[in-house]
Design a protein around this motif. Structure first.
Motif, PDB file in Angstrom:
ATOM      1  N   THR A  91       0.705  -1.080   0.113  1.00 36.19           N
ATOM      2  CA  THR A  91      -0.005  -0.039  -0.015  1.00 36.19           C
ATOM      3  C   THR A  91       0.825   1.457   0.131  1.00 36.19           C
ATOM      4  OG1 THR A  91      -1.662  -1.471   1.241  1.00 36.19           O
ATOM      5  CG2 THR A  91      -1.950   1.124   1.343  1.00 36.19           C
ATOM      6  N   TRP A  94       2.258   1.770  -3.498  1.00 38.06           N
ATOM      7  CA  TRP A  94       1.186   2.047  -4.495  1.00 38.06           C
ATOM      8  C   TRP A  94       0.890   3.691  -4.309  1.00 38.06           C
ATOM      9  CZ3 TRP A  94      -4.232   3.147  -3.361  1.00 38.06           C
ATOM     10  CH2 TRP A  94      -4.860   3.137  -4.459  1.00 38.06           C
ATOM     11  N   LEU A  95       0.807   3.878  -3.038  1.00 35.99           N
ATOM     12  CA  LEU A  95       0.602   5.451  -2.833  1.00 35.99           C
ATOM     13  C   LEU A  95       1.683   6.092  -3.132  1.00 35.99           C
ATOM     14  CD1 LEU A  95      -1.055   5.509   0.760  1.00 35.99           C
ATOM     15  CD2 LEU A  95      -2.098   5.904  -1.413  1.00 35.99           C
ATOM     16  N   GLU A  97       3.889   5.605  -5.498  1.00 33.80           N
ATOM     17  CA  GLU A  97       3.970   5.550  -6.929  1.00 33.80           C
ATOM     18  C   GLU A  97       2.793   6.757  -7.525  1.00 33.80           C
ATOM     19  OE1 GLU A  97       2.734   2.467 -10.725  1.00 33.80           O
ATOM     20  OE2 GLU A  97       3.660   1.836  -8.831  1.00 33.80           O
ATOM     21  N   GLY A  98       1.576   6.714  -7.041  1.00 29.27           N
ATOM     22  CA  GLY A  98       0.468   7.648  -7.259  1.00 29.27           C
ATOM     23  C   GLY A  98       1.018   9.062  -7.032  1.00 29.27           C
ATOM     24  N   LEU A  99       1.710   9.214  -6.161  1.00 29.98           N
ATOM     25  CA  LEU A  99       2.279  10.623  -5.837  1.00 29.98           C
ATOM     26  C   LEU A  99       3.303  11.242  -6.823  1.00 29.98           C
ATOM     27  CD1 LEU A  99       2.470  10.679  -1.676  1.00 29.98           C
ATOM     28  CD2 LEU A  99       0.827  11.884  -3.504  1.00 29.98           C
ATOM     29  N   VAL A 101       3.530   9.807  -9.986  1.00 30.86           N
ATOM     30  CA  VAL A 101       2.787  10.038 -11.126  1.00 30.86           C
ATOM     31  C   VAL A 101       2.258  11.517 -11.067  1.00 30.86           C
ATOM     32  CG1 VAL A 101       0.822   9.401 -12.434  1.00 30.86           C
ATOM     33  CG2 VAL A 101       2.408   7.538 -11.560  1.00 30.86           C
ATOM     34  N   GLU A 102       1.520  11.924 -10.084  1.00 24.14           N
ATOM     35  CA  GLU A 102       0.927  13.169  -9.997  1.00 24.14           C
ATOM     36  C   GLU A 102       2.000  14.375 -10.226  1.00 24.14           C
ATOM     37  OE1 GLU A 102      -1.364  13.837  -6.654  1.00 24.14           O
ATOM     38  OE2 GLU A 102      -2.688  12.093  -6.994  1.00 24.14           O
ATOM     39  N   GLU A 103       3.156  14.145  -9.629  1.00 23.96           N
ATOM     40  CA  GLU A 103       4.182  15.072  -9.625  1.00 23.96           C
ATOM     41  C   GLU A 103       4.770  14.942 -11.142  1.00 23.96           C
ATOM     42  OE1 GLU A 103       8.432  15.154  -7.551  1.00 23.96           O
ATOM     43  OE2 GLU A 103       6.864  14.826  -6.132  1.00 23.96           O
TER      44      GLU A 103
END
Length: 131
Positions: A91, A94-95, A97-99, A101-103
């Motif tokens: 988890t 995953w979080l 990686e999401g951050l 990608v947003e950056e």
């Protein structure tokens, strides 16, 4: 006259209590009589004989089941602990990686914008956009 009589009775009771406690504490309580020592020795030998006899027997079905259950419960606990650690680590990754990608998306949007980069870095840039 009554208060002095009460204090005399109280002092006498304190002396009696002190004398009783001292008498009890002065008597050796750890000295067992010979018959008591003999009975304790016999009880110990009987208990050791029962233990040796019981240890030499094969375990009963209930004992085997209890041992099996205890071992497998420990294994299950360890497995659940490892699984929960893996879920938490997954988890977190995953979080993150999401951050990231947003950056990356924000970086790409800034670099692909028509305005020059120097203009975006001005301190009053966001204020002039709202006007």
């Amino acid at each position: 006259m009554k208060p002095s009589q009460d204090s005399a009775n109280h002092a006498g009771a304190n002396d009696k209590l002190k004398h009783s406690v001292t008498t009890i504490l002065d008597q050796p309580g750890n000295q067992l009589s010979a018959p008591q020592q003999q009975r304790l020795r016999q009880a110990r030998e009987l208990a050791l004989a029962r233990f040796d006899l019981r240890a030499s027997e094969t375990p009963r079905l209930r004992e085997q089941l209890s041992l099996w259950l205890q071992r497998h419960t420990q294994g299950l606990r360890r497995s659940l602990l490892a699984l929960s650690f893996a879920v938490m680590a997954g988890t977190g990754l995953w979080l993150m990686e999401g951050l990231l990608v947003e950056e990356e998306a924000v970086d790409a949007a800034i670099l692909a914008h028509e305005l020059p980069l120097e203009m975006l870095m001005e301190p009053h840039f966001s204020g002039s956009l709202h006007d």
